[in-house]
Design a protein around this motif. Sequence first.
Motif, mmCIF file in Angstrom:
data_model
loop_
_atom_site.group_PDB
_atom_site.id
_atom_site.type_symbol
_atom_site.label_atom_id
_atom_site.label_comp_id
_atom_site.label_asym_id
_atom_site.label_seq_id
_atom_site.Cartn_x
_atom_site.Cartn_y
_atom_site.Cartn_z
ATOM 1 N N TYR A 239 0.856 -1.185 0.000
ATOM 2 C CA TYR A 239 0.000 0.000 0.000
ATOM 3 C C TYR A 239 0.887 1.228 0.000
ATOM 4 N N ARG A 240 0.608 2.119 -0.929
ATOM 5 C CA ARG A 240 1.356 3.366 -1.051
ATOM 6 C C ARG A 240 0.452 4.500 -0.591
ATOM 7 N N GLY A 241 0.938 5.283 0.378
ATOM 8 C CA GLY A 241 0.152 6.384 0.923
ATOM 9 C C GLY A 241 0.771 7.728 0.614
ATOM 10 N N ARG A 242 -0.094 8.735 0.600
ATOM 11 C CA ARG A 242 0.348 10.099 0.331
ATOM 12 C C ARG A 242 -0.494 11.067 1.144
ATOM 13 N N VAL A 243 0.124 12.044 1.791
ATOM 14 C CA VAL A 243 -0.568 13.069 2.572
ATOM 15 C C VAL A 243 -0.148 14.437 2.073
ATOM 16 N N THR A 244 -1.126 15.296 1.834
ATOM 17 C CA THR A 244 -0.855 16.684 1.454
ATOM 18 C C THR A 244 -1.735 17.609 2.279
ATOM 19 N N CYS A 245 -1.243 18.790 2.510
ATOM 20 C CA CYS A 245 -1.985 19.833 3.219
ATOM 21 C C CYS A 245 -1.947 21.093 2.354
ATOM 22 N N PRO A 246 -2.812 21.178 1.334
ATOM 23 C CA PRO A 246 -2.711 22.244 0.335
ATOM 24 C C PRO A 246 -2.857 23.653 0.874
ATOM 25 N N GLY A 247 -3.633 23.876 1.900
ATOM 26 C CA GLY A 247 -3.798 25.220 2.429
ATOM 27 C C GLY A 247 -2.698 25.639 3.364
ATOM 28 N N TRP A 248 -1.807 24.729 3.689
ATOM 29 C CA TRP A 248 -0.780 24.994 4.693
ATOM 30 C C TRP A 248 0.625 24.995 4.088
ATOM 31 N N THR A 249 0.978 23.923 3.376
ATOM 32 C CA THR A 249 2.332 23.797 2.851
ATOM 33 C C THR A 249 2.331 22.900 1.606
ATOM 34 N N SER A 250 3.416 22.957 0.865
ATOM 35 C CA SER A 250 3.534 22.111 -0.328
ATOM 36 C C SER A 250 4.243 20.787 -0.022
ATOM 37 N N ILE A 251 4.576 20.558 1.231
ATOM 38 C CA ILE A 251 5.240 19.312 1.622
ATOM 39 C C ILE A 251 4.288 18.149 1.412
ATOM 40 N N THR A 252 4.825 17.053 0.901
ATOM 41 C CA THR A 252 4.043 15.840 0.680
ATOM 42 C C THR A 252 4.685 14.691 1.449
ATOM 43 N N GLY A 253 3.896 14.045 2.277
ATOM 44 C CA GLY A 253 4.377 12.870 2.987
ATOM 45 C C GLY A 253 4.023 11.625 2.203
ATOM 46 N N SER A 254 4.925 10.665 2.192
ATOM 47 C CA SER A 254 4.637 9.427 1.457
ATOM 48 C C SER A 254 5.261 8.242 2.185
ATOM 49 N N ALA A 255 4.654 7.087 1.977
ATOM 50 C CA ALA A 255 5.171 5.847 2.565
ATOM 51 C C ALA A 255 4.611 4.669 1.792
ATOM 52 N N GLN A 256 5.303 3.550 1.915
ATOM 53 C CA GLN A 256 4.832 2.314 1.305
ATOM 54 C C GLN A 256 5.044 1.192 2.305
ATOM 55 N N THR A 257 3.977 0.478 2.629
ATOM 56 C CA THR A 257 4.059 -0.621 3.582
ATOM 57 C C THR A 257 3.236 -1.804 3.080
ATOM 58 N N ARG A 258 3.368 -2.918 3.737
ATOM 59 C CA ARG A 258 2.550 -4.079 3.426
ATOM 60 C C ARG A 258 1.245 -4.030 4.205
ATOM 61 N N SER A 259 1.167 -3.166 5.215
ATOM 62 C CA SER A 259 -0.002 -3.095 6.079
ATOM 63 C C SER A 259 -0.957 -1.998 5.636
ATOM 64 N N ARG A 260 -2.196 -2.375 5.368
ATOM 65 C CA ARG A 260 -3.197 -1.390 4.946
ATOM 66 C C ARG A 260 -3.538 -0.431 6.079
ATOM 67 N N SER A 261 -3.557 -0.929 7.309
ATOM 68 C CA SER A 261 -3.920 -0.080 8.437
ATOM 69 C C SER A 261 -2.764 0.820 8.886
ATOM 70 N N LYS A 262 -1.537 0.459 8.562
ATOM 71 C CA LYS A 262 -0.376 1.216 9.027
ATOM 72 C C LYS A 262 0.092 2.285 8.047
ATOM 73 N N VAL A 263 -0.332 2.210 6.802
ATOM 74 C CA VAL A 263 0.224 3.083 5.771
ATOM 75 C C VAL A 263 -0.094 4.558 6.029
ATOM 76 N N VAL A 264 -1.271 4.888 6.536
ATOM 77 C CA VAL A 264 -1.605 6.297 6.789
ATOM 78 C C VAL A 264 -0.731 6.841 7.915
ATOM 79 N N ASN A 265 -0.517 6.062 8.969
ATOM 80 C CA ASN A 265 0.341 6.514 10.069
ATOM 81 C C ASN A 265 1.772 6.749 9.604
ATOM 82 N N GLU A 266 2.296 5.843 8.803
ATOM 83 C CA GLU A 266 3.651 6.003 8.274
ATOM 84 C C GLU A 266 3.751 7.231 7.369
#
Length: 122
Positions: A70-97
């Motif tokens: 599972y590949r996850g991505r987090v963005t906060c468009p109104g705050w910053t252009s930083i993008t968080g990303s992670a890839q894990t085997r766990s569906r429940s853990k990917v958002v936290n990572e």
Amino acid sequence: MKKSVLVALLVVALLGASLAPQAHAQGWETLVAALVPRIIGLWRRGDIQILGHACTYRVRPRIRRWRLYYRGRVTCPGWTSITGSAQTRSRSKVVNETVTDFLNKAVSAGLITKSEARSWLQ
């Protein structure tokens, strides 16, 4: 695996079910009806609050060497252009990572302090 490949497989299965004799078609229909929600459920999208800012996350499945990741991505468009990303085997853990990666990048950029990031992660 790309959505287009999954959609193509689903179309082939549905065509095969429609061409099969009626006695066997009911089995295909049951199988397809059971599999479609599970396949669609691999993709997730949602909103999350990080340190009082509205952010969005996206989770997509990926098959690599015959294993599901599972590949996850987090963005906060109104705050910053930083993008968080992670890839894990766990569906429940990917958002936290993914959020952890976002916060580490925000600390490195000087946007937040380590104590703010640590307090949010706890």
